[in-house]
Design a protein around this motif. Structure first.
Motif, PDB file in Angstrom:
ATOM      1  N   GLY A 140      -1.471 -18.430  -9.348  1.00  0.00           N
ATOM      2  CA  GLY A 140      -2.659 -18.192 -10.159  1.00  0.00           C
ATOM      3  C   GLY A 140      -3.945 -18.521  -9.427  1.00  0.00           C
ATOM      4  N   ALA A 141      -3.869 -19.588  -8.605  1.00  0.00           N
ATOM      5  CA  ALA A 141      -5.085 -20.000  -7.899  1.00  0.00           C
ATOM      6  C   ALA A 141      -5.450 -19.032  -6.791  1.00  0.00           C
ATOM      7  CB  ALA A 141      -4.900 -21.398  -7.328  1.00  0.00           C
ATOM      8  N   ASP A 142      -4.529 -18.147  -6.436  1.00  0.00           N
ATOM      9  CA  ASP A 142      -4.776 -17.243  -5.314  1.00  0.00           C
ATOM     10  C   ASP A 142      -5.125 -15.832  -5.742  1.00  0.00           C
ATOM     11  OD1 ASP A 142      -1.982 -18.739  -3.571  1.00  0.00           O
ATOM     12  OD2 ASP A 142      -4.107 -19.326  -3.619  1.00  0.00           O
ATOM     13  N   THR A 143      -5.233 -15.604  -7.036  1.00  0.00           N
ATOM     14  CA  THR A 143      -5.485 -14.225  -7.487  1.00  0.00           C
ATOM     15  C   THR A 143      -6.819 -13.701  -6.994  1.00  0.00           C
ATOM     16  OG1 THR A 143      -6.383 -15.090  -9.566  1.00  0.00           O
ATOM     17  CG2 THR A 143      -4.059 -14.438  -9.543  1.00  0.00           C
ATOM     18  N   HIS A 144      -7.744 -14.598  -6.731  1.00  0.00           N
ATOM     19  CA  HIS A 144      -9.049 -14.131  -6.279  1.00  0.00           C
ATOM     20  C   HIS A 144      -8.998 -13.588  -4.851  1.00  0.00           C
ATOM     21  CE1 HIS A 144      -8.808 -18.134  -4.484  1.00  0.00           C
ATOM     22  NE2 HIS A 144      -9.738 -17.733  -3.632  1.00  0.00           N
ATOM     23  N   THR A 145      -7.907 -13.875  -4.168  1.00  0.00           N
ATOM     24  CA  THR A 145      -7.793 -13.424  -2.773  1.00  0.00           C
ATOM     25  C   THR A 145      -7.214 -12.021  -2.662  1.00  0.00           C
ATOM     26  OG1 THR A 145      -5.562 -14.328  -2.499  1.00  0.00           O
ATOM     27  CG2 THR A 145      -7.402 -15.807  -2.046  1.00  0.00           C
ATOM     28  N   LEU A 146      -6.782 -11.462  -3.764  1.00  0.00           N
ATOM     29  CA  LEU A 146      -6.218 -10.119  -3.704  1.00  0.00           C
ATOM     30  C   LEU A 146      -7.308  -9.110  -3.314  1.00  0.00           C
ATOM     31  CD1 LEU A 146      -3.922  -9.951  -6.859  1.00  0.00           C
ATOM     32  CD2 LEU A 146      -3.219 -10.027  -4.481  1.00  0.00           C
ATOM     33  N   VAL A 147      -7.034  -8.293  -2.312  1.00  0.00           N
ATOM     34  CA  VAL A 147      -7.988  -7.248  -1.891  1.00  0.00           C
ATOM     35  C   VAL A 147      -7.536  -5.854  -2.323  1.00  0.00           C
ATOM     36  CG1 VAL A 147      -8.855  -8.515   0.080  1.00  0.00           C
ATOM     37  CG2 VAL A 147      -6.852  -7.067   0.371  1.00  0.00           C
ATOM     38  N   VAL A 148      -6.296  -5.764  -2.737  1.00  0.00           N
ATOM     39  CA  VAL A 148      -5.819  -4.476  -3.226  1.00  0.00           C
ATOM     40  C   VAL A 148      -4.814  -4.742  -4.332  1.00  0.00           C
ATOM     41  CG1 VAL A 148      -3.930  -4.338  -1.541  1.00  0.00           C
ATOM     42  CG2 VAL A 148      -4.793  -2.261  -2.591  1.00  0.00           C
ATOM     43  N   GLY A 149      -4.819  -3.922  -5.328  1.00  0.00           N
ATOM     44  CA  GLY A 149      -3.887  -4.104  -6.422  1.00  0.00           C
ATOM     45  C   GLY A 149      -4.445  -5.049  -7.474  1.00  0.00           C
ATOM     46  N   ASN A 150      -3.865  -5.013  -8.597  1.00  0.00           N
ATOM     47  CA  ASN A 150      -4.307  -5.855  -9.702  1.00  0.00           C
ATOM     48  C   ASN A 150      -3.182  -6.796 -10.109  1.00  0.00           C
ATOM     49  OD1 ASN A 150      -6.857  -4.529  -9.962  1.00  0.00           O
ATOM     50  ND2 ASN A 150      -5.780  -2.823 -10.933  1.00  0.00           N
ATOM     51  N   PRO A 151      -3.506  -8.046 -10.356  1.00  0.00           N
ATOM     52  CA  PRO A 151      -2.464  -8.977 -10.810  1.00  0.00           C
ATOM     53  C   PRO A 151      -1.966  -8.526 -12.168  1.00  0.00           C
ATOM     54  CG  PRO A 151      -4.627  -9.981 -11.023  1.00  0.00           C
ATOM     55  CD  PRO A 151      -4.823  -8.698 -10.305  1.00  0.00           C
ATOM     56  N   PRO A 152      -0.726  -8.840 -12.465  1.00  0.00           N
ATOM     57  CA  PRO A 152      -0.159  -8.394 -13.741  1.00  0.00           C
ATOM     58  C   PRO A 152      -0.878  -8.961 -14.949  1.00  0.00           C
ATOM     59  CG  PRO A 152       1.300  -9.937 -12.652  1.00  0.00           C
ATOM     60  CD  PRO A 152       0.222  -9.596 -11.674  1.00  0.00           C
ATOM     61  N   VAL A 153      -1.468 -10.130 -14.762  1.00  0.00           N
ATOM     62  CA  VAL A 153      -2.164 -10.784 -15.872  1.00  0.00           C
ATOM     63  C   VAL A 153      -3.540 -11.216 -15.389  1.00  0.00           C
ATOM     64  CG1 VAL A 153      -2.161 -12.696 -17.493  1.00  0.00           C
ATOM     65  CG2 VAL A 153       0.000 -11.614 -16.851  1.00  0.00           C
TER      66      VAL A 153
END
Lengths: 193, 171
Positions: free
Chosen positions: B111-124
């Motif tokens: 959860g703490a790393d969701t901001h690091t996603l550069v492509v795709g969307n987290p499921p929640v």
């Protein structure tokens, strides 16, 4: 307009070409009538549908008569024309993508008005013939391009080995080899499982 | 035996091959494409004549002046483009798209790393609410195998709140 007379119909292709070069439109008409059917059958076998085949025949006649310098009497006009028509057919096939054999034939519908051969008045017989034609077209479509072209020129246009070799610019041995493998493949494609 | 097979349509085939070829030719004849109507041929002949007349009517001119002019124009355009390329400001570095969002399947992410996603969307997106206030009725509380006893808060807008302290929070 000059009326086509018997001598014109009996003239050789070379005489007709010479007459046409001098502006005789009836000579062109005669040449067209002589070879339009075989050109169409070859194009149809290579392309699998009427519309593309007619386009290829028209393109073939125009190119064959425009570039007669490439002919120069080294072979017959028929083989020259079929060479150009088969080239035009393959070019058109690559551009448009080979379509499936015309399913319209199976249901008796035509894009253009056509004439059914009088020997098959029975609708069931016509349907069976159309189905056979479609099966053969599908089998031909599975052949490699070189084998398909060689087989069609020999079996549909009734060209001899030498004439096929002249059309394709290959040796007679290569013609025989391609025909051998084409027959083998067609037999396997057309044999019921 | 006729050795002049080069001009013979039958060729040097054995009997079985000849029968096979004859059969295929018969099949070709039996399934010949339907001949187009005479009107179709007449129309095509007219088209052929028109195109032949058009090709004959075009004046034959030397191609070389056109080729030379075309080459000169192409050289000028190429020079202008190269000059502009050297003078243009460098393009800021942008992320190089090696994969699109549709090509990525996110299996798991902290959860703490969701901001690091550069492509795709987290499921929640945001907090995952498993139960809302009023959805829980507390009957009893027991210690966990590691003897941790959660803190139960009965008061407040989100009660009851079951709060399992982490080890470092007890230090």
């Amino acid at each position: 307009m000059a009326v086509m007379t018997a001598p014109l119909a009996m003239s050789s292709d070379e005489l007709l070409l010479a007459a046409w070069a001098k502006g005789d439109r009836d000579a062109l008409d005669e040449l067209f009538k002589r070879y339009r059917s075989v050109a169409y059958r070859v194009a149809y076998r290579l392309l699998g549908n009427e519309a593309d085949a007619l386009d290829a025949v028209q393109e073939g006649f125009v190119k064959a008569l425009t570039h007669l310098s490439g002919f120069q009497g080294r072979s017959s006009f028929k083989t020259w024309l079929l060479r150009v028509v088969s080239n035009a057919s393959l070019d058109l096939g690559r551009q448009r993508g080979r379509r499936e054999a015309v399913s319209l034939d199976a249901f008796g519908q035509k894009e253009r008005e056509t004439v059914e051969p009088p020997v098959l008045p029975d609708p069931a017989a016509r349907l069976e013939r159309a189905d056979l034609r479609q099966q053969l077209q599908q089998a031909l479509a599975k052949l490699p391009e070189a084998q398909r072209r060689t087989f069609v020129l020999h079996a549909e246009a009734d060209l001899s080995y030498r004439e096929v070799a002249d059309v394709l610019g290959i040796s007679i041995g290569t013609v025989m080899s391609r025909l051998y493998y084409a027959r083998q493949k067609l037999r396997s494609f057309l044999t019921p499982e | 035996m006729d050795m002049n097979w080069e001009n013979d349509t039958s060729g040097p085939l054995n009997r079985e091959q000849q029968i096979e070829e004859d059969g295929l030719k018969a099949l070709m004849r039996a399934t010949a494409p339907v001949e187009p109507h005479e009107a179709v041929w007449s129309h095509m002949l007219a088209q052929v004549e028109q195109r032949l007349q058009s090709s004959r009517a075009q004046p034959t001119t030397s191609r070389w002046p056109w080729l030379a002019g075309g080459a000169a124009a192409a050289a000028v355009l190429l020079g202008a483009w190269l000059l502009q390329s050297f003078r243009s400001t460098p393009v800021l570095d942008e992320p190089f798209p090696v994969a699109t969002a549709a090509e990525i399947e996110i299996l798991s992410v902290n959860g703490a790393d969701t901001h690091t996603l550069v492509v795709g969307n987290p499921p929640v997106e945001g907090a995952l609410e498993l139960l809302g206030p009023g959805d829980v009725t507390l009957f009893s509380v027991e210690a966990a195998p590691d003897e941790m006893v959660p803190e139960i808060r009965f008061h407040g807008p989100n009660s009851p709140m079951i709060w399992a302290h982490l080890d470092h929070e007890n230090e």
